[in-house]
Motif scaffolding. Sequence first.
Motif, PDB file in Angstrom:
ATOM      1  N   ASP A 214       6.475  48.247  -1.001  1.00 24.80           N
ATOM      2  CA  ASP A 214       5.915  47.611  -2.205  1.00 24.80           C
ATOM      3  C   ASP A 214       4.863  48.504  -2.861  1.00 24.80           C
TER       4      ASP A 214
ATOM      5  N   LEU B  88       6.482  51.266  -4.643  1.00 26.54           N
ATOM      6  CA  LEU B  88       7.091  50.778  -5.891  1.00 26.54           C
ATOM      7  C   LEU B  88       6.060  50.805  -7.013  1.00 26.54           C
TER       8      LEU B  88
ATOM      9  N   ARG C  84      12.622  56.438  -5.708  1.00 28.84           N
ATOM     10  CA  ARG C  84      13.196  55.136  -5.361  1.00 28.84           C
ATOM     11  C   ARG C  84      14.023  55.169  -4.085  1.00 28.84           C
TER      12      ARG C  84
ATOM     13  N   ILE D 213      11.718  54.684  -1.248  1.00 23.27           N
ATOM     14  CA  ILE D 213      11.337  53.270  -1.175  1.00 23.27           C
ATOM     15  C   ILE D 213      12.423  52.468  -0.474  1.00 23.27           C
TER      16      ILE D 213
END
Length: 600
Positions: free
Chosen positions: A23, A26, A32, A35
Amino acid sequence: MTAPELPRLNNRQVAEIFADIGDLMLILGENRFKIIAYQNAARTIAELNQDINAVHAAGALRDIPGIGQAIAEKIDELLTTGSIPFYNKLTEQVPAGVVAMMRVPDVGPKTAKRLWEELDITGVEGLKAAAAAGRIRELKGFGAKSEEKILKGIELLARRQNDRTPIGSARPLAEGLIADLLSALPPGTIQKIELAGSLRRWRETIGDVDILAVSEQPVAVMEAFRALPQAVDILGAGDRKSSIALPNGMQVDIRVVEARHWGAALAYFTGSQAHNVAVRERAQKQGWSLNEYSLTSDGHPDFPDGTDRFFETEEALYAFLGLDWVAPELRENRGEVQAARQHSLPRLIELADIVGELHSHTTFSDGKATLEEMAAAAQAKGYEYWNVSDHSIGLGVTQGVDAGALAEQRAEIDRLNGEYAAAGIDFRLLLGTEAEVLADGTLGLPDDVLATLDVVVASIHTGLRQDRETITERCLKAVRNPHVDILGHPTGRLIGRREPSEIDLERVLQACAETGTIVEINANPARLDLSGAYARRAVELGCKLAINCDAHSVDQIDLLPYGVHTARRGWLTAADVINTRPLDEMLGMLKDRNIRNIAR
DNA sequence: GCCGTTTTCGGCCCGACTGTTTTCAGTCG
């Protein structure tokens, strides 16, 4: 100098830290794919069926799919030093409340970041105040509707106490919705309708309810759906897709597709996401791109790009990709895609395989129905045998059976069994007890009484907050008692209400395998104890299991599907579960002393 | 950051809906 003792972190706590890392990344706009890696690791750890500390101690972190070198090192840092420097750096960069704002529906990382950086909002409370004061519309790209949406989202968040709803509550609600929707429309409007998502996979808790339907009149279906009396809020309103909120805060999505899309759509909306990704990767290797409507050729040697293939059933879709159809309960990317490719998926246990119940209650303890009423209901349900197992004395909160009460029950059971035999009914009552495992590991009834019983279940109901070593030793003592046949609801958890005890299941399951003690999957949807993941582990360790309703009333006999589907989530076959066997065979699988009591 | 039945490097799923936009970004599942 010795290192100070660190508090032991359980799997859930470790998983939460990695989810938090995801989180934070993010919000900070990190890569990404990194993540996703942290999110996958968090999910894997949360659902792992072994203690992360034990895996760590064994040096086997890297063996867990999705855990590579970098994350394994961070787990090691966490478990040996109590913190992860990388994580600390992230938390220093982002105020604590900013991550929490992402729990508000429609507030994602980009929005949360802008609210924080441009309006200095660092929590849900501040967000609410700013939206109410009309301050958010100052931001470029935000208007009055955005503020309305945020306020609505915060309200929705408050209404649901938990993020996820236990399946036992969600499933009846969802089935009721479908029934109401069907009766709100002219017959024939909907050709097909089915629950998808985590409900179809029988996960123990449900985020959103997903409903998939086939209809030639999608708009009419949308309108009827949004007009359902259960809808306290309309969260989305498209021509083929709508979302409503129920009074308990649960979100329900419906999607209408054409009949030729059904196979791909049902697979897509059943998930899990991880399973879908694995299937899609398989499709890609064969030159196809998979979406919720079809396979589309993309680099396929024999088809020009953009060629569509449609599938009216999931089976046809899987078969086209060279895969056996995968039962929804297995779709968690836990090796099922590989097994489907190798045609080695297990033949999963089914509801009809269950022929007997080994754990039930009557008015002799805290049941709502008399022994005779329960027996009649069980017999009417088609069971071949039924173990009456009222709580033993020793459980303070309820009246329990002692030797005298058991003698009374034995007389009544003998009488009823005589009646069944005389009437030629193939149904047999057994006498057992749910023996209370006391704080020191002794049982609520003495061994000489237990020895007279057919099937003894031993369960822990109190002292569930004992420390790990104490409760594990206590349980092991019960498992090693030669009179104990079944370990009832091993962790004592109540889904969404009470965490499992700190019991070391790995050791307990090993002991069950060694002693031949049967492990229960308690079918009550509040329990589902063991879970599917641990049921799978139990089988790996050599245990046999029993799926029991633990019915306290006639109605609760109908809870059996929750147990069977939990077993299926654990990849169990009928052979793994003893109450799929005829009476004599089942008894033969118990610690063998029981045979002499029952043979007559 | 993870992973390998074409790969130890170069990929990593994709469409609907919404709100504020005049062509798209963000969120969600």
